[in-house]
Write a protein that holds these residues in place. Structure first.
Motif, PDB file in Angstrom:
ATOM      1  N   GLN A  53       0.780  -1.047  -0.085  1.00  0.00           N
ATOM      2  CA  GLN A  53      -0.002   0.038   0.026  1.00  0.00           C
ATOM      3  C   GLN A  53       0.900   1.198   0.142  1.00  0.00           C
ATOM      4  N   LEU A  54       0.689   2.180  -0.832  1.00  0.00           N
ATOM      5  CA  LEU A  54       1.653   3.196  -1.216  1.00  0.00           C
ATOM      6  C   LEU A  54       0.859   4.444  -0.929  1.00  0.00           C
ATOM      7  N   PRO A  55       1.668   5.376  -0.201  1.00  0.00           N
ATOM      8  CA  PRO A  55       1.006   6.554   0.129  1.00  0.00           C
ATOM      9  C   PRO A  55       0.792   7.572  -0.865  1.00  0.00           C
ATOM     10  N   LEU A  56       0.037   8.501  -0.721  1.00  0.00           N
ATOM     11  CA  LEU A  56      -0.263   9.734  -1.766  1.00  0.00           C
ATOM     12  C   LEU A  56       1.194  10.780  -1.270  1.00  0.00           C
ATOM     13  N   GLU A  57       1.777  11.028  -2.024  1.00  0.00           N
ATOM     14  CA  GLU A  57       2.986  11.845  -1.700  1.00  0.00           C
ATOM     15  C   GLU A  57       3.368  12.677  -2.606  1.00  0.00           C
TER      16      GLU A  57
ATOM     17  N   VAL B 192      11.862   6.958  -5.199  1.00  0.00           N
ATOM     18  CA  VAL B 192      12.803   5.892  -4.416  1.00  0.00           C
ATOM     19  C   VAL B 192      14.006   6.352  -4.028  1.00  0.00           C
ATOM     20  N   LEU B 193      14.559   7.092  -5.465  1.00  0.00           N
ATOM     21  CA  LEU B 193      15.989   7.280  -5.495  1.00  0.00           C
ATOM     22  C   LEU B 193      16.350   8.507  -4.853  1.00  0.00           C
TER      23      LEU B 193
ATOM     24  N   SER C 160      13.711   6.179   3.042  1.00  0.00           N
ATOM     25  CA  SER C 160      12.393   6.531   3.148  1.00  0.00           C
ATOM     26  C   SER C 160      11.474   5.280   3.363  1.00  0.00           C
ATOM     27  N   ALA C 161      10.424   5.595   3.977  1.00  0.00           N
ATOM     28  CA  ALA C 161       9.270   4.805   3.912  1.00  0.00           C
ATOM     29  C   ALA C 161       8.940   4.072   2.660  1.00  0.00           C
ATOM     30  N   LEU C 162       8.847   5.050   1.536  1.00  0.00           N
ATOM     31  CA  LEU C 162       8.303   4.818   0.128  1.00  0.00           C
ATOM     32  C   LEU C 162       9.648   3.633  -0.226  1.00  0.00           C
ATOM     33  N   ALA C 163      10.886   3.915  -0.187  1.00  0.00           N
ATOM     34  CA  ALA C 163      11.650   3.204  -0.864  1.00  0.00           C
ATOM     35  C   ALA C 163      11.691   1.737  -0.236  1.00  0.00           C
TER      36      ALA C 163
END
Ligand SMILES: Nc1ncnc2c1ncn2[C@@H]1O[C@H](COP(=O)(O)OP(=O)(O)OP(=O)(O)O)[C@@H](O)[C@H]1O
Length: 402
Positions: free
Chosen positions: A355-359, A373-374, A383-386
């Motif tokens: 589940q990925l946030p809206l960022e 992610v980079l 990061s939490a996304l990476a």
């Protein structure tokens, strides 16, 4: 004793042979093969320099930095596949590294760079094509894992997920290729910051490198003659063309950003890539998840494995509060429904992979040409996304391929 010395003596001829042997380890970055195998090295000449000359020249010192080591001038001639090949600097550097790391002598490198004549290039391309035998991903036993990213509905972030997933695979060390099969709505060049055109080697195209991945998209031809070549009557065959007209080598991972929709594209993918595993991207709200289920159910019609579901835009963190802007549960619903209808056929459940946030970063950094992610230097961000994408890579690579 004197016989031994003679045997060990570093003659010009012996050094030329050893330098040539070193050239076999220099890999062409586009073709992934040794420059000697590709016939690019057309001459290695070595001449001994006298003591005077040795001191005067700009020497490439060996690893031993041997002060009393003999000095030689090494002249290497190479022929590149195309004049002004964009990666010629990389090849030059690799040759220089291979020569300068020679341990037992002071070597001065002179490099002559030319390009192959048409006949030689034609033969090379014919050889490569024969080795590749049409669509390279069709042969049994190929190690490449193919993930086709589908969404059903447009605008849910399928392309952003593909770009970030590709960047994560590459940053984790996987040899990664990406095909932007979304012919009309291509977005990979923008999301990966690609501005150059693929090199055309007598009708065989070299994908463009971006963030450690190799990418091909019709968007890279925008405004060029090749765009016309790739459109028109052959558009139906576009995916097949992406596979067979492009030199891919044998990557660890191939990601396909599919056109949105539930039908034709998946059928083409299943035909061309029998090993493909589907990843279904949805957002949390029912209007997206209902269509995403349909996109996944294509596996009932064609032999295609379904690796899992990604829910994008799941929440937005706003001053400590987690807002569910698009509602909740879409990803889980798609996962449950696909599991209910497909698990008997697939032999496994269809998991919710992430589940990925809206960022804002995903949009802003993403659309500036760097996957969010980079870091700017291409390493994975802390990061939490990476972390979510890294977990996704792990889950995908740990599962048995279908
Ligand atoms: N998690 C996210 N957070 C913020 N913005 C996002 C996120 N995911 C995608 N976006 C943005 O939403 C828009 C649509 O994303 P994207 O192009 O990836 O979707 P898509 O499903 O591939 O669409 P299409 O199929 O129409 O090309 C883009 O502007 C993208 O930057």
């Amino acid at each position: 004793m004197s016989e031994l010395n003679e045997q060990n003596e570093l003659t010009e001829e012996r050094l030329a042979r050893e330098i040539y042997a070193r050239m076999t380890g220099v890999i062409d970055p586009e073709l992934g093969k040794s420059i000697t195998d590709l016939g690019m090295v057309t001459g290695v000449e070595v001449t001994r320099e006298d003591e005077q000359g040795a001191q005067g020249a700009d020497h490439a010192h060996g690893a031993h930095g041997a002060d009393h080591a003999p000095a030689f001038r090494v002249h290497i001639s190479i022929e590149l596949t195309v004049p002004g090949c964009p990666l010629s600097d990389v090849i030059r550097q690799r040759i220089e590294d291979a020569v300068t790391s020679y341990p037992d002598a002071h070597l001065t490198l002179e490099l002559t760079v030319g390009s192959m004549n048409e006949e030689k290039l034609g033969n090379l391309v014919a050889e490569l094509k024969a080795a590749r035998r049409e669509n390279p991903f069709h042969k049994p036993g190929i190690k490449t894992r193919v993930f086709a990213v589908a969404s059903g509905k447009g605008g849910v972030g399928k392309s952003s997920v593909t770009a970030n997933l590709a960047a994560t695979f590459a940053a984790l060390g996987y040899d990664t290729a990406v095909i932007d099969a979304d012919i009309y709505g291509f977005s990979m060049p923008k999301l990966l910051g690609v501005t150059s055109h693929p090199t055309n080697l007598n009708g065989m195209l070299m994908p463009v490198e971006a963030w450690g991945t190799r990418v091909m998209s019709i968007g890279m031809f925008a405004g060029s003659d090749q765009a016309i070549l790739w459109r028109g009557p052959r558009l139906q065959r576009s995916l097949e063309q992406f596979l067979s007209d492009v030199w891919w080598g044998e990557p660890d991972v191939l990601l396909i950003d599919m056109a949105p929709g539930t039908g034709d594209m998946a059928i083409s993918v299943a035909q061309a890539l029998p090993n493909a595993e589907l990843i279904v991207v949805t957002t949390p709200q029912p209007s997206a998840s209902d269509i995403a289920v349909r996109a996944g159910l294509v596996a009932l019609q064609v032999p295609m494995d379904v690796a899992g579901v990604v829910e994008n835009m799941s929440w937005y963190d706003h001053v400590g509060e987690r807002l569910r802007i698009f509602g909740e549960g879409g990803g889980q619903r798609v996962s449950d429904q696909l599991t209910a209808q497909l698990s008997a056929k697939l032999g496994h459940d269809v998991p919710l992979l992430a589940q990925l946030p809206l960022e804002t970063d995903i949009r802003e950094v993403g659309e500036s040409g760097r996957p969010a992610v980079l870091n700017a230097d291409g390493s994975l961000a802390d990061s939490a996304l990476a972390e979510s994408f890294t977990q996704m890579v792990r889950s995908l690579m740990e599962r048995d391929r279908g």
